[in-house]
Design a protein around this motif. Sequence first.
Motif, mmCIF file in Angstrom:
data_model
loop_
_atom_site.group_PDB
_atom_site.id
_atom_site.type_symbol
_atom_site.label_atom_id
_atom_site.label_comp_id
_atom_site.label_asym_id
_atom_site.label_seq_id
_atom_site.Cartn_x
_atom_site.Cartn_y
_atom_site.Cartn_z
ATOM 1 N N VAL B 164 -72.119 55.086 22.889
ATOM 2 C CA VAL B 164 -71.170 55.144 21.770
ATOM 3 C C VAL B 164 -71.928 55.373 20.465
ATOM 4 C CG1 VAL B 164 -69.416 53.880 20.473
ATOM 5 C CG2 VAL B 164 -69.520 53.661 22.956
ATOM 6 N N MET B 165 -73.005 54.612 20.296
ATOM 7 C CA MET B 165 -73.822 54.739 19.093
ATOM 8 C C MET B 165 -74.322 56.177 18.931
ATOM 9 S SD MET B 165 -77.440 52.788 18.367
ATOM 10 C CE MET B 165 -78.462 53.605 19.594
ATOM 11 N N LEU B 166 -74.862 56.729 20.018
ATOM 12 C CA LEU B 166 -75.396 58.101 19.927
ATOM 13 C C LEU B 166 -74.286 59.099 19.619
ATOM 14 C CD1 LEU B 166 -78.006 58.058 22.841
ATOM 15 C CD2 LEU B 166 -78.426 57.927 20.372
ATOM 16 N N ALA B 167 -73.117 58.900 20.232
ATOM 17 C CA ALA B 167 -72.003 59.822 19.987
ATOM 18 C C ALA B 167 -71.580 59.768 18.520
ATOM 19 C CB ALA B 167 -70.825 59.477 20.902
ATOM 20 N N VAL B 168 -71.495 58.542 17.973
ATOM 21 C CA VAL B 168 -71.096 58.387 16.567
ATOM 22 C C VAL B 168 -72.095 59.106 15.660
ATOM 23 C CG1 VAL B 168 -70.959 56.714 14.679
ATOM 24 C CG2 VAL B 168 -69.819 56.246 16.844
ATOM 25 N N TYR B 169 -73.382 58.905 15.921
ATOM 26 C CA TYR B 169 -74.394 59.505 15.044
ATOM 27 C C TYR B 169 -74.449 61.022 15.190
ATOM 28 C CZ TYR B 169 -75.948 55.334 12.842
ATOM 29 O OH TYR B 169 -75.964 54.225 12.050
ATOM 30 N N ALA B 170 -74.292 61.512 16.431
ATOM 31 C CA ALA B 170 -74.319 62.965 16.617
ATOM 32 C C ALA B 170 -73.132 63.613 15.895
ATOM 33 C CB ALA B 170 -74.292 63.306 18.107
ATOM 34 N N THR B 171 -71.936 63.038 16.092
ATOM 35 C CA THR B 171 -70.740 63.598 15.446
ATOM 36 C C THR B 171 -70.864 63.514 13.928
ATOM 37 O OG1 THR B 171 -69.558 62.616 17.286
ATOM 38 C CG2 THR B 171 -68.220 63.573 15.539
ATOM 39 N N GLY B 172 -71.257 62.326 13.462
ATOM 40 C CA GLY B 172 -71.362 62.124 12.022
ATOM 41 C C GLY B 172 -72.376 63.074 11.397
ATOM 42 N N TRP B 173 -73.503 63.222 12.088
ATOM 43 C CA TRP B 173 -74.560 64.070 11.544
ATOM 44 C C TRP B 173 -74.086 65.530 11.465
ATOM 45 C CZ3 TRP B 173 -77.592 67.918 14.086
ATOM 46 C CH2 TRP B 173 -78.653 68.391 13.312
ATOM 47 N N LEU B 174 -73.423 65.999 12.539
ATOM 48 C CA LEU B 174 -72.905 67.378 12.524
ATOM 49 C C LEU B 174 -71.900 67.565 11.391
ATOM 50 C CD1 LEU B 174 -72.467 68.265 16.304
ATOM 51 C CD2 LEU B 174 -74.004 69.331 14.645
ATOM 52 N N CYS B 175 -70.991 66.602 11.272
ATOM 53 C CA CYS B 175 -69.954 66.681 10.236
ATOM 54 C C CYS B 175 -70.572 66.744 8.845
ATOM 55 C CB CYS B 175 -69.064 65.446 10.299
ATOM 56 S SG CYS B 175 -67.490 65.798 10.992
ATOM 57 N N LEU B 176 -71.560 65.869 8.611
ATOM 58 C CA LEU B 176 -72.114 65.760 7.267
ATOM 59 C C LEU B 176 -72.988 66.959 6.902
ATOM 60 C CD1 LEU B 176 -73.006 61.980 7.112
ATOM 61 C CD2 LEU B 176 -71.309 63.178 5.745
ATOM 62 N N THR B 177 -73.715 67.514 7.889
ATOM 63 C CA THR B 177 -74.665 68.558 7.532
ATOM 64 C C THR B 177 -74.140 69.963 7.769
ATOM 65 O OG1 THR B 177 -75.670 68.496 9.713
ATOM 66 C CG2 THR B 177 -76.654 67.092 8.036
#
Lengths: 256, 319
Positions: B164-177
Motif C-alpha cells: 500500500v505504501m509503495l502504491a501511494v508513493y508511486a501514484t503520488g510521485w507520478l501525479c506530482l511530477t
Amino acid sequence: MTAPALRLRQISKRYGATTALDRVDLEVYPGEVLGLVGDNGAGKSTLLQVASGAHRPTAGELCVQGRPVAFGSPRAAAAAGIHMVYQDLALVPTQDVGTNLYLGDEPLRGGPLRYLGVLDKRRMRREADQALARLGVRLGPTSRPVELLSAGQRQVVALARAAVRVMAAGHGVLLLDEPTAALGPEQSRQVRQLITRLAGQGVAVVVVTHDLPLCFAVTHRVAVLHRGRKVADLPTAETDLDAVVGWITGARPHQP
Amino acid sequence: MTAALLFARDRGIVVLWGLLILLMWALGGSSFASYDNAVLILNAAAVTAVFAAGIAIGALAGVLDLSIPGTAALAGVVCARQLVDGRGAVAGIAAGLAVGVLAGLVNGLLAERGLNPLVVTIGTLSVSSGLALVVTGGLPVSGFTDLEFLGTGRPLDIPAPVYVMLAVYATGWLCLTQTRLGLRLTAVGGNAEAARRCGVPSSRYRVIGFAGAGLCAALGGILTAATVAQADAVVSTGVLFDALTAVALGGVALSGGRGSLPRVLVGALVVATIANGLLIRDVPPYWTTVATGALLIAAIAADRALSVALTRRTLEVPR
C-alpha cells in the motif's frame, strides 16, 4: 499607418478629491519602446494600473489595435495581449525556468494521456529553450529552479515570460514597471538588450522608470507626466536629459 | 560550493539513512542486519509513510494539515462500522476514503475563507475525533475480517501495508511530477500570488492540497484498523509527530512549494529505523519519542541553514 498597439484617449482617474490622472492621451505602436517618466506621484503607476486592467479609469477610453476595450481584470487585459511585468517579479522561486515561462498554459501530451493532464515536459523545455534563444537570452539550463538565479536573471525570466505570451499571440504590449530597479550595471545591460530585441520582434513596450540613462538608451519616444498631466511626448532623439529633467520637476513649461 | 549545498539539501537524507543503517548494524549486529528485521522496519514505516505522504502533499501546496490523526480515526471507525454491518470491504474502504476527502474539503474551504489554516485544522482535529467517538460510542469496533488482505496479508512474504505504501508513493510521485495538477499544486505552494497572476486559480489548488492530505490520512486510518483488526476512536498524535518528522527529514519546505515524495519515504524509513534500532538495543521506547522530536527540530534547522546559505550564494550581485 498601422493602428497603435495600445492607445489611451483622454484617460482620467480620480480617487475622491485627488486627481491622479488628468485627461492623458498616450499611444504606443508595434515595435516601439515608449519611456514613461515622471516624479513620484506624477501618475505613472496609476497609468500602468489602468492600462493593465488593475483599475478602471474614471473617464476616457482604451483602444487595443484600434478597437475600444474595457478591462475588468488583469487577466482580461492579458487575454487582449496587454501584459504587465511586475516590479516584484511574481515568479515561483521553487519552480524551474521552463515551468515559470509556461505556468497557466502548460503543454500537455497528446492522446489519452491528455485527459489525465499529463505534461509534455520535453516540449515545454524545448519551447522554453527556443523562446529564450529567440530573445537572445542565455540563462543556462531551463531546468534550473528560479531560486538559484541572480536578481538580474530573474528579471530576465519575468520579462521573457511576458514576451513568450506576447509572441505566441503574434502581437501585444508589454508594460514594464521599473525593470532595472535593484539590478547591477551588467544585469541592467542585459535587460536593456532584451527590451531592444523585443521591440525588434514587433512588440510594443512601455517602460516606466526613474532610470533616465536607461530611458535614453532604449526608448524611441519619451512621455513625461507631471502631477497627473502629460507635459511632454516626443521622439527620444529630439530631446535631451536636461529638457526631460526640466519637465519632470516642472521647471520647464508644458511642451507646446 | 553551491553544488555541495544542493546535494546536501536534495540527497542528504539518503546519506543520513545509509549512515544510520551502518551505525545500527554496528550496535545491533546480526539481529539488526537481517532480512526479517528489514521487512519489520518496512512494515513499521508503512503507516507513518502514508500519513507523511498526506502531510507532504498538503505542504507542497502550501498548507499544513494538523487534523490528520482525527481524520484517520474517523475514517477508520466509519470503515469498520460498514464492515461490521456486513457491507463488504469495498464499501467500507470507499466510505472511509470519502470521509477523508470530505474532511479535507471542509478544512480547505474554511481556510480559503481567510481563517488561519493551522487553527482551522486543529479545530477539525477536535471535531473529527469527537465524531469518531460518537460513531463508536466510545468502544473500539472489532469483529471484522474483511481487511485481512490489507493488514496481515503477506503476498510474496512481504506485509500488505508495504505494498500500500509503495502504491501511494508511486501514484503520488507520478501525479506530482508528471501532471498539470501536480505542477500547479507545487507552483501554488511556491508562490500563490504568482500562480494566480498566471491564470492558475490558486485557492482551488490549495483546497485540492487539503483534500489530498485528507485522502492519505483516511487511507492511513483504514490501514491502522486493518493491521490490528480493530478500529479505535482514540486519536494517536504520535503518528502525526512521526509523519511530520518524516516530511521534514525528506526536505519538504513546510512553507510550501519544494519537496519530493521519494525523499519523504526515505524520511519515514529513517524514523522507523531509529525506533527499530533503539528497540533492539533494549532502549526504553520513551526515548524513541524523544529522538523523533529532536530529529524533527534538527531537520527543519538543517533545511533552514541550507536554504539561507543557498540564497546568500545566489542573491549576491556579481561585481
